[in-house]
Design an enzyme around this catalytic site. Structure first.
Site, PDB file in Angstrom:
ATOM      1  N   ASP A 160       0.833  -1.196   0.000  1.00  0.00           N
ATOM      2  CA  ASP A 160       0.000   0.000   0.000  1.00  0.00           C
ATOM      3  C   ASP A 160       0.877   1.259   0.000  1.00  0.00           C
ATOM      4  O   ASP A 160       2.004   1.228   0.483  1.00  0.00           O
ATOM      5  CB  ASP A 160      -0.922  -0.013   1.235  1.00  0.00           C
ATOM      6  CG  ASP A 160      -2.123   0.894   1.060  1.00  0.00           C
ATOM      7  OD1 ASP A 160      -2.389   1.346  -0.076  1.00  0.00           O
ATOM      8  OD2 ASP A 160      -2.808   1.170   2.064  1.00  0.00           O
ATOM      9  N   ASN A 196     -10.738  -2.776  -5.872  1.00  0.00           N
ATOM     10  CA  ASN A 196      -9.997  -1.744  -6.612  1.00  0.00           C
ATOM     11  C   ASN A 196     -10.653  -1.355  -7.946  1.00  0.00           C
ATOM     12  O   ASN A 196     -10.318  -0.311  -8.517  1.00  0.00           O
ATOM     13  CB  ASN A 196      -8.532  -2.172  -6.852  1.00  0.00           C
ATOM     14  CG  ASN A 196      -7.672  -2.101  -5.603  1.00  0.00           C
ATOM     15  OD1 ASN A 196      -6.710  -2.855  -5.444  1.00  0.00           O
ATOM     16  ND2 ASN A 196      -7.990  -1.191  -4.677  1.00  0.00           N
TER      17      ASN A 196
HETATM   18  C1  IPE Z   1      -5.175  -2.985  -0.633  1.00  0.00           C
HETATM   19  O1  IPE Z   1      -4.868  -1.644  -0.701  1.00  0.00           O
HETATM   20  C2  IPE Z   1      -5.172  -3.602  -2.009  1.00  0.00           C
HETATM   21  C3  IPE Z   1      -3.857  -3.712  -2.648  1.00  0.00           C
HETATM   22  C4  IPE Z   1      -2.721  -3.415  -2.096  1.00  0.00           C
HETATM   23  C5  IPE Z   1      -3.883  -4.219  -3.989  1.00  0.00           C
HETATM   24  P1  IPE Z   1      -6.005  -0.546  -0.832  1.00  0.00           P
HETATM   25  O2  IPE Z   1      -5.338   0.790  -0.787  1.00  0.00           O
HETATM   26  O3  IPE Z   1      -6.835  -0.805  -2.032  1.00  0.00           O
HETATM   27  O4  IPE Z   1      -6.855  -0.804   0.465  1.00  0.00           O
HETATM   28  P2  IPE Z   1      -7.949   0.105   1.135  1.00  0.00           P
HETATM   29  O5  IPE Z   1      -8.967   0.407   0.079  1.00  0.00           O
HETATM   30  O6  IPE Z   1      -7.239   1.339   1.595  1.00  0.00           O
HETATM   31  O7  IPE Z   1      -8.483  -0.693   2.274  1.00  0.00           O
HETATM   32  C1  IPE Z   2      -1.499   0.399  -3.470  1.00  0.00           C
HETATM   33  O1  IPE Z   2      -1.315   1.780  -3.432  1.00  0.00           O
HETATM   34  C2  IPE Z   2      -1.576  -0.089  -4.887  1.00  0.00           C
HETATM   35  C3  IPE Z   2      -2.887  -0.619  -5.281  1.00  0.00           C
HETATM   36  C4  IPE Z   2      -3.941  -0.716  -4.499  1.00  0.00           C
HETATM   37  C5  IPE Z   2      -3.021  -1.089  -6.652  1.00  0.00           C
HETATM   38  P1  IPE Z   2      -2.547   2.788  -3.333  1.00  0.00           P
HETATM   39  O2  IPE Z   2      -2.917   3.218  -4.722  1.00  0.00           O
HETATM   40  O3  IPE Z   2      -3.646   2.215  -2.541  1.00  0.00           O
HETATM   41  O4  IPE Z   2      -1.864   4.004  -2.581  1.00  0.00           O
HETATM   42  P2  IPE Z   2      -2.531   4.970  -1.504  1.00  0.00           P
HETATM   43  O5  IPE Z   2      -3.149   4.100  -0.449  1.00  0.00           O
HETATM   44  O6  IPE Z   2      -3.531   5.783  -2.248  1.00  0.00           O
HETATM   45  O7  IPE Z   2      -1.377   5.773  -0.999  1.00  0.00           O
HETATM   46 MG    MG Z   3      -4.170   2.327  -0.552  1.00  0.00          MG
END
Ligand code: IPE
Ligand code: IPE
Ligand code: MG
Length: 234
Positions: free
Chosen positions: A15, A63
Site C-alpha cells: 500500500d 480496486n
Molecule cells: C489494498 O490496498 C489492495 C492492494 C494493495 C492491492 P487498498 O489501498 O486498495 O486498500 P484500502 O482500500 O485502503 O483498504
Molecule cells: C497500493 O497503493 C496499490 C494498489 C492498491 C493497486 P494505493 O494506490 O492504494 O496508494 P494509496 O493508499 O492511495 O497511498
Molecule cells: Mg491504498
C-alpha cells in the site's frame, strides 16, 4: 535464539503508491509505476533472503471502484510488468502463480498470466504469488461453489468437509499459510486479503510507503516474526 530465522511464507499488502506520488507532486500512476519496480526488486531480494513463498496483493476485488483512468493505467502496467517478471523469474529460478479471479481481465492479460505460470512452473528457488482481482471473501465464495458442485456430482458429501478439504478448494491450494503478513503505509486493516490463510500469521505494519521498500527493510521486517508458536514452524 539470536539467529535470524527466515519466514517461510511472507504475504504483503503493498500500500502507499498514491501517497508516494502525491508527496512528489506526481500523478498516482507514477506511484504505481514506482511500485511495480519495487515488486520486481522485492522478488529478487526475497529469493536472495531465502524466503520460500512470497505473496503480494496487486489488485483487490474492490480496486475496480477506482477511477477508470487509474484502473486502465494499472492494467497497462500489469501488461508491461508481467513480461519483465518473466525475465526475472527465469533468471532467479522463481515459480510464479496467480490467485484471484482472472476471468474479469482482458484476454491478452489472462494469456500473459497463463504464460508466466506455464514457463516458470518447474522453477524451484521461490514461489512468487500474485494476487490479482483477489478478494478473500470472493475466494471463499468461489471455493464454496466448487465444493457444492463436487457434492452435486456425487464426489463428496457434507460429512467429508473439513478445514483441510476446504483449503484445497481455495486458490492457494497446496501453498502453506503465511508466517508473516506485512502491510506498508501504516493502515491497520486487512482490506479483504487472505482472510482464511492469515488466521494464525504474525502481522507487521510499517509506515514505509511501498515504493520505498528496500532489501534492508524487508530483512528487518522478516526478523519480526516469532519463530516458534505451536511447534508447527518448519
Ligand atoms: C489494498 O490496498 C489492495 C492492494 C494493495 C492491492 P487498498 O489501498 O486498495 O486498500 P484500502 O482500500 O485502503 O483498504
Ligand atoms: C497500493 O497503493 C496499490 C494498489 C492498491 C493497486 P494505493 O494506490 O492504494 O496508494 P494509496 O493508499 O492511495 O497511498
Ligand atoms: Mg491504498
Amino acid at each position: 535464539m539470536g539467529e535470524f530465522s527466515v519466514p517461510r511464507h511472507v504475504a504483503i499488502i503493498m500500500d502507499g503508491n498514491g501517497r508516494w506520488a502525491k508527496r512528489r507532486g506526481l500523478p498516482r500512476t507514477m506511484g504505481h509505476r514506482a511500485g511495480c519496480e519495487t515488486v520486481e526488486q522485492t522478488v529478487r531480494d526475497a529469493a536472495d533472503l531465502g524466503i520460500e513463498y512470497l505473496t503480494v496483493y496487486g489488485f483487490s476485488t474492490e480496486n475496480w471502484k477506482r477511477s477508470s483512468e487509474e484502473v486502465g493505467a494499472l492494467m497497462q502496467l500489469f501488461r508491461f510488468y508481467i513480461r519483465k517478471l518473466l525475465k526475472v523469474a527465469k533468471e532467479k529460478n522463481v515459480r510464479v502463480l496467480s490467485i484471484g479471479d482472472r476471468t474479469r481481465f482482458d484476454k491478452d492479460l489472462i494469456e500473459g498470466l497463463n504464460r508466466l505460470e506455464r514457463e516458470t512452473k518447474d522453477n524451484t528457488r521461490m514461489t512468487f504469488i500474485l494476487a490479482l482481482n483477489y478478494g478473500g471473501r470472493d475466494e471463499i465464495v468461489r471455493a464454496a461453489k466448487k465444493l457444492l458442485k463436487a457434492g452435486e456430482a456425487g464426489e463428496l458429501s457434507a460429512d467429508d468437509v473439513t478445514e483441510e478439504l476446504f483449503s484445497g478448494f481455495l486458490d492457494t491450494a497446496g501453498i502453506p499459510d503465511p508466517d508473516l503478513m506485512i502491510r506498508t503505509s501504516g493502515e491497520l486493516r486487512l482490506s479483504n486479503y487472505l482472510l482464511w490463510q492469515l488466521a494464525y500469521s504474525e502481522f507487521y505494519v510499517t509506515d514505509c510507503l511501498w515504493p520505498d521498500l528496500t532489501k534492508r527493510n524487508l530483512k528487518k521486517l522478516s526478523r519480526n516474526i516469532i519463530p516458534e508458536r505451536d511447534g508447527s514452524a518448519a
